[in-house]
Design a protein around this motif. Structure first.
Motif, PDB file in Angstrom:
ATOM      1  N   VAL A 105       0.862  -1.183   0.000  1.00  0.00           N
ATOM      2  CA  VAL A 105       0.000   0.000   0.000  1.00  0.00           C
ATOM      3  C   VAL A 105       0.895   1.228   0.000  1.00  0.00           C
ATOM      4  N   ASP A 106       0.289   2.383  -0.242  1.00  0.00           N
ATOM      5  CA  ASP A 106       1.030   3.635  -0.143  1.00  0.00           C
ATOM      6  C   ASP A 106       1.309   3.895   1.337  1.00  0.00           C
ATOM      7  N   PRO A 107       2.584   3.897   1.763  1.00  0.00           N
ATOM      8  CA  PRO A 107       2.868   3.999   3.197  1.00  0.00           C
ATOM      9  C   PRO A 107       2.451   5.329   3.810  1.00  0.00           C
ATOM     10  N   LEU A 108       2.542   6.429   3.065  1.00  0.00           N
ATOM     11  CA  LEU A 108       2.157   7.719   3.616  1.00  0.00           C
ATOM     12  C   LEU A 108       0.652   7.818   3.814  1.00  0.00           C
ATOM     13  N   VAL A 109      -0.114   7.305   2.861  1.00  0.00           N
ATOM     14  CA  VAL A 109      -1.574   7.309   3.000  1.00  0.00           C
ATOM     15  C   VAL A 109      -1.974   6.495   4.222  1.00  0.00           C
ATOM     16  N   SER A 110      -1.330   5.354   4.416  1.00  0.00           N
ATOM     17  CA  SER A 110      -1.634   4.505   5.558  1.00  0.00           C
ATOM     18  C   SER A 110      -1.283   5.195   6.870  1.00  0.00           C
ATOM     19  N   HIS A 111      -0.163   5.924   6.891  1.00  0.00           N
ATOM     20  CA  HIS A 111       0.231   6.629   8.110  1.00  0.00           C
ATOM     21  C   HIS A 111      -0.735   7.761   8.428  1.00  0.00           C
ATOM     22  N   GLU A 112      -1.153   8.488   7.403  1.00  0.00           N
ATOM     23  CA  GLU A 112      -2.105   9.571   7.636  1.00  0.00           C
ATOM     24  C   GLU A 112      -3.415   9.039   8.183  1.00  0.00           C
ATOM     25  N   ALA A 113      -3.827   7.867   7.724  1.00  0.00           N
ATOM     26  CA  ALA A 113      -5.053   7.262   8.249  1.00  0.00           C
ATOM     27  C   ALA A 113      -4.878   6.887   9.712  1.00  0.00           C
ATOM     28  N   LEU A 114      -3.672   6.480  10.096  1.00  0.00           N
ATOM     29  CA  LEU A 114      -3.415   6.091  11.480  1.00  0.00           C
ATOM     30  C   LEU A 114      -3.520   7.287  12.417  1.00  0.00           C
ATOM     31  N   ILE A 115      -2.854   8.402  12.091  1.00  0.00           N
ATOM     32  CA  ILE A 115      -2.843   9.536  13.023  1.00  0.00           C
ATOM     33  C   ILE A 115      -3.958  10.534  12.741  1.00  0.00           C
ATOM     34  N   GLY A 116      -4.668  10.339  11.624  1.00  0.00           N
ATOM     35  CA  GLY A 116      -5.834  11.161  11.340  1.00  0.00           C
ATOM     36  C   GLY A 116      -5.564  12.448  10.603  1.00  0.00           C
ATOM     37  N   ARG A 117      -4.341  12.651  10.122  1.00  0.00           N
ATOM     38  CA  ARG A 117      -3.998  13.870   9.381  1.00  0.00           C
ATOM     39  C   ARG A 117      -2.611  13.714   8.774  1.00  0.00           C
ATOM     40  N   LYS A 118      -2.210  14.720   7.991  1.00  0.00           N
ATOM     41  CA  LYS A 118      -0.855  14.743   7.467  1.00  0.00           C
ATOM     42  C   LYS A 118       0.119  15.078   8.598  1.00  0.00           C
ATOM     43  N   PRO A 119       1.336  14.506   8.572  1.00  0.00           N
ATOM     44  CA  PRO A 119       2.296  14.788   9.642  1.00  0.00           C
ATOM     45  C   PRO A 119       2.803  16.222   9.591  1.00  0.00           C
ATOM     46  N   ARG A 120       3.177  16.751  10.753  1.00  0.00           N
ATOM     47  CA  ARG A 120       3.726  18.098  10.869  1.00  0.00           C
ATOM     48  C   ARG A 120       5.135  18.013  11.448  1.00  0.00           C
ATOM     49  N   ILE A 121       5.937  19.051  11.213  1.00  0.00           N
ATOM     50  CA  ILE A 121       7.338  19.028  11.632  1.00  0.00           C
ATOM     51  C   ILE A 121       7.540  19.464  13.079  1.00  0.00           C
ATOM     52  N   GLU A 122       6.563  20.109  13.678  1.00  0.00           N
ATOM     53  CA  GLU A 122       6.758  20.701  15.006  1.00  0.00           C
ATOM     54  C   GLU A 122       7.176  19.689  16.080  1.00  0.00           C
ATOM     55  N   PRO A 123       6.589  18.479  16.144  1.00  0.00           N
ATOM     56  CA  PRO A 123       7.065  17.527  17.162  1.00  0.00           C
ATOM     57  C   PRO A 123       8.540  17.172  17.016  1.00  0.00           C
ATOM     58  N   LEU A 124       9.026  17.091  15.782  1.00  0.00           N
ATOM     59  CA  LEU A 124      10.444  16.810  15.561  1.00  0.00           C
ATOM     60  C   LEU A 124      11.304  17.967  16.069  1.00  0.00           C
ATOM     61  N   LEU A 125      10.916  19.197  15.762  1.00  0.00           N
ATOM     62  CA  LEU A 125      11.697  20.346  16.208  1.00  0.00           C
ATOM     63  C   LEU A 125      11.760  20.404  17.729  1.00  0.00           C
ATOM     64  N   ARG A 126      10.646  20.107  18.393  1.00  0.00           N
ATOM     65  CA  ARG A 126      10.649  20.112  19.861  1.00  0.00           C
ATOM     66  C   ARG A 126      11.552  19.009  20.401  1.00  0.00           C
ATOM     67  N   ARG A 127      11.479  17.824  19.798  1.00  0.00           N
ATOM     68  CA  ARG A 127      12.282  16.696  20.274  1.00  0.00           C
ATOM     69  C   ARG A 127      13.764  17.008  20.195  1.00  0.00           C
ATOM     70  N   ARG A 128      14.196  17.618  19.103  1.00  0.00           N
ATOM     71  CA  ARG A 128      15.625  17.879  18.894  1.00  0.00           C
ATOM     72  C   ARG A 128      16.077  19.219  19.467  1.00  0.00           C
ATOM     73  N   GLY A 129      15.200  19.889  20.195  1.00  0.00           N
ATOM     74  CA  GLY A 129      15.586  21.153  20.805  1.00  0.00           C
ATOM     75  C   GLY A 129      15.806  22.259  19.807  1.00  0.00           C
ATOM     76  N   LEU A 130      15.105  22.182  18.660  1.00  0.00           N
ATOM     77  CA  LEU A 130      15.301  23.162  17.591  1.00  0.00           C
ATOM     78  C   LEU A 130      14.123  24.114  17.451  1.00  0.00           C
ATOM     79  N   ALA A 131      13.103  23.945  18.271  1.00  0.00           N
ATOM     80  CA  ALA A 131      11.939  24.826  18.178  1.00  0.00           C
ATOM     81  C   ALA A 131      12.348  26.233  18.592  1.00  0.00           C
ATOM     82  N   ALA A 132      11.742  27.200  17.937  1.00  0.00           N
ATOM     83  CA  ALA A 132      12.083  28.601  18.230  1.00  0.00           C
ATOM     84  C   ALA A 132      11.673  28.955  19.648  1.00  0.00           C
TER      85      ALA A 132
END
Length: 683
Positions: free
Chosen positions: A656-683
């Protein structure tokens, strides 16, 4: 057994061991080339029969028939290429070099078969009329694209050039990997005075003495090198001069002007890749590669890296200012940075972290941590099997069973470093899962932990603990696969998605419930103190700017090499000068933090399958950070969460299309903000 009689060649023999585990004990290196020769011949005969079928092409008689052909070749490849990485020798290196071109030529012969390509093209042109399932449609599309990308649609002269390029690249990339292993071994640092090893544990010192003896030294201690630029011993060695020796040995690998120098290989590989892309109508190799990934195009990758590069360098400046103040009068050079980062981390910890490894004994972490989390999430059970043939005495085997007790595959663990094993950590699949073939997976995890002396424990650092969980995430992707076709099984997904499941599995390494189950003192059996567990989680969650910058530098360097056109690639003659220019243009030029891999030993991109794809780790981490939040918001280590994640991702492979399947799992398209917070890069 000489391997000359293909009818009785043990490589090709149908195994009667559980899950078709190869009978490694019956196979000699002399069996491999005859086995591959026979397997390729039989595969070509099958393909020619498919192409010559007088019936009108259908999915079943063309695409599916092609998918199910070449089973002997798949068996031989599963065995041999599992051996070359973790346990090579001069004979296997020689075979690997010969096979690199033979197999490439074999694949091109099939992909460029004009009659077969005509049948596939006809099916692709009327795919909408064929009433195919999603996995079948994806398989048809992939087979068509593979042929086109191999050059099947080009004029004869350009097809021949494509064949020559592919064959030469196979030879060069195999040679590159072999030279890295050789120079990494020969660059190990011999320390004569044991006092110069201050900071290392007694186990590490004993291992260094054993390594020196194994290498033929009558005295001294040998500090062997890991694959990345950063060496873990640099965080512990208190002697700055020894740190500098180890750093210099690492960063100068394969660029010393000796027989293992790879810089000419780098230049030739880059030029050939650029020419292949040009022949196929792409601007450059990056565009050629990313056309098959989840990223829409190289510009999207550039945009992500640019945003992260700027944030990381700002964070790096703050980190260096803080660290300089912390170190006082001590000079901080590139060989010292991780040492002082570790000292600062320990000073900030609410309790000392140097005792954490005492609660992370390998076998206990594996059975009560890694396997425990897999049981809680996916209902898996792991039963160790002794007496089965393995390719090295250090390898262990577990049968994996589902929550009904039904066996679903085998898991092999190969955890200890040795001179015959290339650096790093990875997952291999000896057998792919496929419902059509009725095969169940055999999955291998390979690490490079220091083997302890007899009777002593193998204790894991936080980084090693994370690596163990990471690689097992790949193993789960293979073990929980539930697809029809073998080429869609497990990790056979786009390169920039393949790291996603493994990165998700890292979240359980220090999860309170999992940690409490495995973190027992190796000598007393006492559970880890709550304050030490909390300090370890806090420490692991504090991503250093140093780690982010060295990764982003390698990713940017990879793209810089592979955004070169034919003319631009021809103009590059100095590898180090190109590196400096590329890092400067990416805004990542710093004397203190070299890339995680410099070009001369960047095996991922010049020896492995990550060319123009090393960005995949951070691209996948966007999905991973979102999915971690989803798990935690949904209750964490719960069976229903595991079931949903397995159904959406782990079981689907490339069906299957892996991105479509992932979006169905979390209910939306992914966003970058959780990654920035995790790596201490958020403004």
């Amino acid at each position: 057994m000489t391997g000359q009689d293909s009818a009785t060649n043990p490589v090709l023999a149908q195994s009667d061991l559980p899950y078709e585990l190869p009978d490694f004990a019956s196979i000699s290196d002399d069996d491999f080339l005859p086995a591959f020769t026979a397997a390729m011949a039989s595969h070509l005969a099958e393909v020619e029969a498919i192409a010559a079928d007088p019936a009108e092409p259908t999915f079943a008689n063309t695409v599916e028939a092609l998918e199910l052909s070449g089973r002997d070749l798949a068996r031989a490849s599963g065995i041999f290429f599992n051996l070359v990485g973790p346990d090579t020798n001069p004979k296997r290196n020689e075979i690997s070099q010969e096979l690199s071109t033979l197999l490439t030529d074999h694949g091109n012969t099939i992909a460029m078969n004009p009659v077969l390509f005509g049948r596939i093209s006809e099916l692709a042109s009327r795919a909408d009329e064929l009433d195919l399932t999603e996995p079948q449609r994806r398989l048809l599309d992939k087979r068509y694209r593979e042929s086109v990308r191999a050059g099947a649609g080009l004029p004869d002269a350009e097809q021949e050039e494509m064949r020559q390029i592919a064959s030469r690249l196979a030879y060069l990339t195999t040679t590159f990997s072999q030279k890295i292993l050789d120079d990494t071994n020969s660059s190990a640092v011999l320390v004569d005075d044991a006092a110069d090893l201050d900071g290392l544990s007694s186990g590490q010192i004993a291992a260094a003495r054993r390594a020196a003896a194994d290498a033929g030294h009558d005295s001294g201690h040998l500090l062997t090198l890991e694959l990345p630029t950063s060496q873990s011993v640099l965080t512990e060695l208190t002697n700055p001069a020894v740190r500098q020796r180890v750093f210099d040995a690492s960063v100068n690998r394969c660029s010393r002007g000796n027989d293992h120098d790879t810089r000419d290989l780098v230049l030739e590989i880059v030029r050939l890749r650029a020419r292949r892309a040009e022949l196929l109508g792409y601007r450059d190799h990056a565009e050629f590669v990313i056309a098959e990934q989840t990223a829409p195009d190289p510009s999207a990758v550039d945009d992500l890296l640019r945003e992260l590069n700027e944030s990381a360098m700002r964070a790096g400046g703050r980190e260096l200012t803080r660290l300089t103040e912390f170190a006082g009068d001590a000079e901080i050079g590139p060989a010292d940075l991780t040492f002082w980062l570790e000292r600062e981390k320990q000073a900030k910890a609410s309790v000392p972290l140097d005792g954490f490894a005492d609660y992370c004994e390998l076998d206990t972490v594996l059975t009560r941590g890694v396997f425990h989390a897999a049981n809680k999430l996916y209902g898996l059970q792991f039963v160790e099997r002794t007496g089965l043939p393995v390719y090295h005495p250090d390898v262990r085997v577990w049968e994996v069973r589902d929550d009904t007790g039904t066996g679903i595959g085998l898991f092999l663990g190969d955890f200890y470093a040795r001179p015959s094993k290339r650096g790093g950590a990875w997952m291999n699949n000896i057998v792919d899962q496929s419902s059509v073939l009725q095969t169940q997976p055999i999955i291998v995890n390979v690490l490079n932990l220091t083997k302890p002396d007899e009777g002593q424990p193998c204790l894991l650092s936080i980084d090693q603990l994370t690596t163990l969980f990471h690689e097992f995430g790949h193993a789960l992707h293979g073990l929980l696969s539930s697809v029809e076709y073998p080429s869609q099984s497990g990790t056979s997904v786009p390169r920039d998605f393949v790291e996603f499941p493994s990165q998700v599995n890292e979240m359980w390494a220090l999860h309170p419930e999992v940690l409490a189950n495995y973190a027992l003192h190796h000598a007393t059996g006492e559970p880890i103190p709550a304050e030490l567990a909390a300090a370890a989680r806090e420490s692991a969650g504090a991503e250093t700017a140093h780690g982010t910058i060295e990764y982003l530098a390698a990713s940017s360097l990879d793209l810089a090499w592979h955004r070169l056109t034919v003319e631009e690639a021809a103009a590059v003659t100095d590898v180090e000068a190109f590196e400096a220019k590329a890092l400067s243009e990416a805004g990542l030029q710093t004397d203190l933090i070299p890339p995680r891999y410099r070009s001369a030993y960047f095996n991922h991109i010049f020896g492995g399958g990550y060319s123009a794809g090393y960005y995949s780790y951070i691209w996948s981490e966007v999905l991973d950070a979102e999915t971690e939040q989803w798990f935690l918001a949904s209750g964490g280590l719960e069976r229903d969460n595991g079931r949903r994640f397995a159904e959406a991702t782990l079981s689907r492979g490339d069906s299957v299309d892996p991105l479509v399947s992932h979006e169905a799992l979390i209910g939306r398209k992914p966003r970058i903000e959780p990654l920035l917070r995790r790596r201490g890069l958020a403004a």
